[in-house]
Write an enzyme that holds these catalytic residues in place. Sequence first.
Site, mmCIF file in Angstrom:
data_model
loop_
_atom_site.group_PDB
_atom_site.id
_atom_site.type_symbol
_atom_site.label_atom_id
_atom_site.label_comp_id
_atom_site.label_asym_id
_atom_site.label_seq_id
_atom_site.Cartn_x
_atom_site.Cartn_y
_atom_site.Cartn_z
ATOM 1 N N THR A 183 -47.128 119.547 -104.364
ATOM 2 C CA THR A 183 -47.503 118.375 -104.913
ATOM 3 C C THR A 183 -48.886 118.511 -105.233
ATOM 4 O O THR A 183 -49.554 119.278 -105.013
ATOM 5 C CB THR A 183 -47.576 117.108 -103.732
ATOM 6 O OG1 THR A 183 -48.477 117.772 -102.890
ATOM 7 C CG2 THR A 183 -46.300 117.004 -103.004
ATOM 8 N N GLU A 325 -41.398 116.204 -102.041
ATOM 9 C CA GLU A 325 -40.929 116.346 -100.540
ATOM 10 C C GLU A 325 -39.393 116.141 -100.237
ATOM 11 O O GLU A 325 -38.971 116.299 -99.226
ATOM 12 C CB GLU A 325 -41.899 115.662 -99.649
ATOM 13 C CG GLU A 325 -43.245 115.896 -99.753
ATOM 14 C CD GLU A 325 -44.174 115.603 -100.727
ATOM 15 O OE1 GLU A 325 -43.719 114.857 -101.665
ATOM 16 O OE2 GLU A 325 -45.404 115.550 -100.338
ATOM 17 N N LYS A 436 -57.341 96.026 -100.456
ATOM 18 C CA LYS A 436 -57.374 95.418 -99.279
ATOM 19 C C LYS A 436 -58.336 94.312 -99.390
ATOM 20 O O LYS A 436 -59.559 94.524 -99.612
ATOM 21 C CB LYS A 436 -57.795 96.227 -98.328
ATOM 22 C CG LYS A 436 -57.826 95.446 -96.744
ATOM 23 C CD LYS A 436 -58.111 96.647 -95.801
ATOM 24 C CE LYS A 436 -57.681 95.999 -94.575
ATOM 25 N NZ LYS A 436 -58.225 96.713 -93.013
ATOM 26 N N TRP A 441 -53.396 92.634 -97.684
ATOM 27 C CA TRP A 441 -52.796 93.540 -98.793
ATOM 28 C C TRP A 441 -52.558 93.078 -100.117
ATOM 29 O O TRP A 441 -51.555 92.080 -100.108
ATOM 30 C CB TRP A 441 -51.865 94.615 -98.375
ATOM 31 C CG TRP A 441 -52.303 95.266 -97.143
ATOM 32 C CD1 TRP A 441 -51.996 95.281 -95.845
ATOM 33 C CD2 TRP A 441 -53.146 96.493 -97.194
ATOM 34 N NE1 TRP A 441 -52.628 96.068 -95.168
ATOM 35 C CE2 TRP A 441 -53.497 97.072 -95.706
ATOM 36 C CE3 TRP A 441 -54.063 97.119 -97.954
ATOM 37 C CZ2 TRP A 441 -54.474 97.922 -95.352
ATOM 38 C CZ3 TRP A 441 -55.095 98.101 -97.619
ATOM 39 C CH2 TRP A 441 -55.004 98.430 -96.511
#
Length: 538
Positions: A183, A325, A436, A441
């Site tokens: 990655t 993944e 934030k 959020w």
Amino acid sequence: MRGLMQDSPLTIDTIFRHAEQHYGDVPIVTNSPKGVTRSTYGEWADRTRRLGGVLDTLGISADGRVGTFGWNSQRHLELYFAAPCTGRVLHTLNIRLFPEQLTYIANHAEDEVVFVDRSVFPLFWPLVDTMTTVRHVVVMEDGGDAELPDDPRISDYETLLAAASPVEFDVRDESLAASMCYTSGTTGNPKGVVYSHRSTVLHTMAALSPNAFGLSVRDVAMPVVPMFHANAWGIAQAAPAAGSALVFPGPMMQPEALAKIIVDEGVTFTAGVPTIWQGVLPHLAGQPHKLREIGCGGSAVPKALSEAYREQVGLPILQAWGMTETSPVASSGVLAKRLEDADDDTKATERARAGIPLFGVEARIVDADSLEPQPWDDTATGELQVRGPWCAKEYYNPDAGTVLSTEDGWMKTGDVAAMDRYGSIRIADRTKDLIKSGGEWISSVDLENAIMSHPKVAEAAVVGVKHSKWDERPLACVVLKQGETATAEEILDHLKPLVAKWWLPDAVEFIDEVPKTSVGKFSKKDLRAKFAEYSLES
Ligand code: ADP
């Protein structure tokens, strides 16, 4: 009582033999600056068996890592099979990584040989002495004209192939490593994912299903997603398994060239990240193509982009979600029958979701700390976690403290998502990209989607910048379409009916281009760095 069925291993050589036996006449086309090269699966199979012989001649260890550094091409497909079908491990290196990352990855994986396209040889060669395990560099002619030094480590692909004998492929153990991919490592060192033969075959079957790409003998498939980006999303295995003709763009990745080859070669299925399709749109609009599906993922597919394709190219974009993944395809947004008669906007909103997990993958949203499950009401969000036979359990020799799985065996994705009552996933953000503000959020993805629905906007990325009262507030970075002008007020007015008032960005910056990562995604990390000292309060 036990089942009485044969227990044949799920190994990649079964895909190879199937293509070799049944699709010998099916075309494989590779583009280059010197024009297209035409071949068939029959020729590919013969060359792949001889490439297995080359790996023996070079003395690559029984499970040695075989690096590749190149564009999407037939030769890359030969490597995709010759390495795992002889028990070795294919390791695709991303040609756009920084030199230090490439050195780290090649050393971490312990690559013994690297196959390099001539056009990108100048990017690779200066690093060769830093790659301590690399003994051979094999150059593949891709129409590039880089000069090659006189060095005993360098050999020519075609010369080696011409001298080699074909080998038998017979992998018995499906749990062996088949390939690896790192990655890009937005934080810390790149992390290695190791796919097994079994995970690859199961992922191939899932990618082939109609709920994903639905490839068949009737298709002409073109992976625009690089073969170094998460297995070209499984297309390089799925196409040979299904007998789909293959078209490889080679180094010809410019939007005009991609649109041209889609039309010229009658491509029916293709896939790539949103920024690719953004660039290709004006060149494909109104052209006589045979596309039936354009797959897209790697980052959120803006609703406006999918709709522009529906209106101007005649088919919307199919969104899929996944990660290196997860092999990578884990969910897709094929529209359910119940939405067949829905209006265009409802369908477009649904297509903007990451969709339903493919059979074989289970998904949940949980509180990242307590693992408390969150309700599937499309409002509550939580960390998206997945499990299934093509999801990684752990990384290859990870740095201390890097943990991929929860104690109860689910893979942590680092994505924040909501799920509706059908379990369809809506990605809200990557954890690290959430903004934030005053303890609440804000989803940068939702804001970007809303801004990109403005007719004058080509691209938009939203990042959080420091704020003394609210902690962080959103800053919108906007790229206008060529020749357009707009004011910050115009953008904010457009947003007002679309998002909550407290989500409205505190500022809008017009920029020439959103910086991109090595696989063509918006690089929020670079944007955050660029605007690190940005003041919203002066
Ligand atoms: P990198 O970390 O280098 O970007 P990956 O290609 O493995 O490597 O990225 C996986 C991530 O890409 C996911 O965790 C997710 O954040 C993002 N992603 C992939 N598909 C989608 C999608 N359809 N919508 C939103 N985000 C996506």
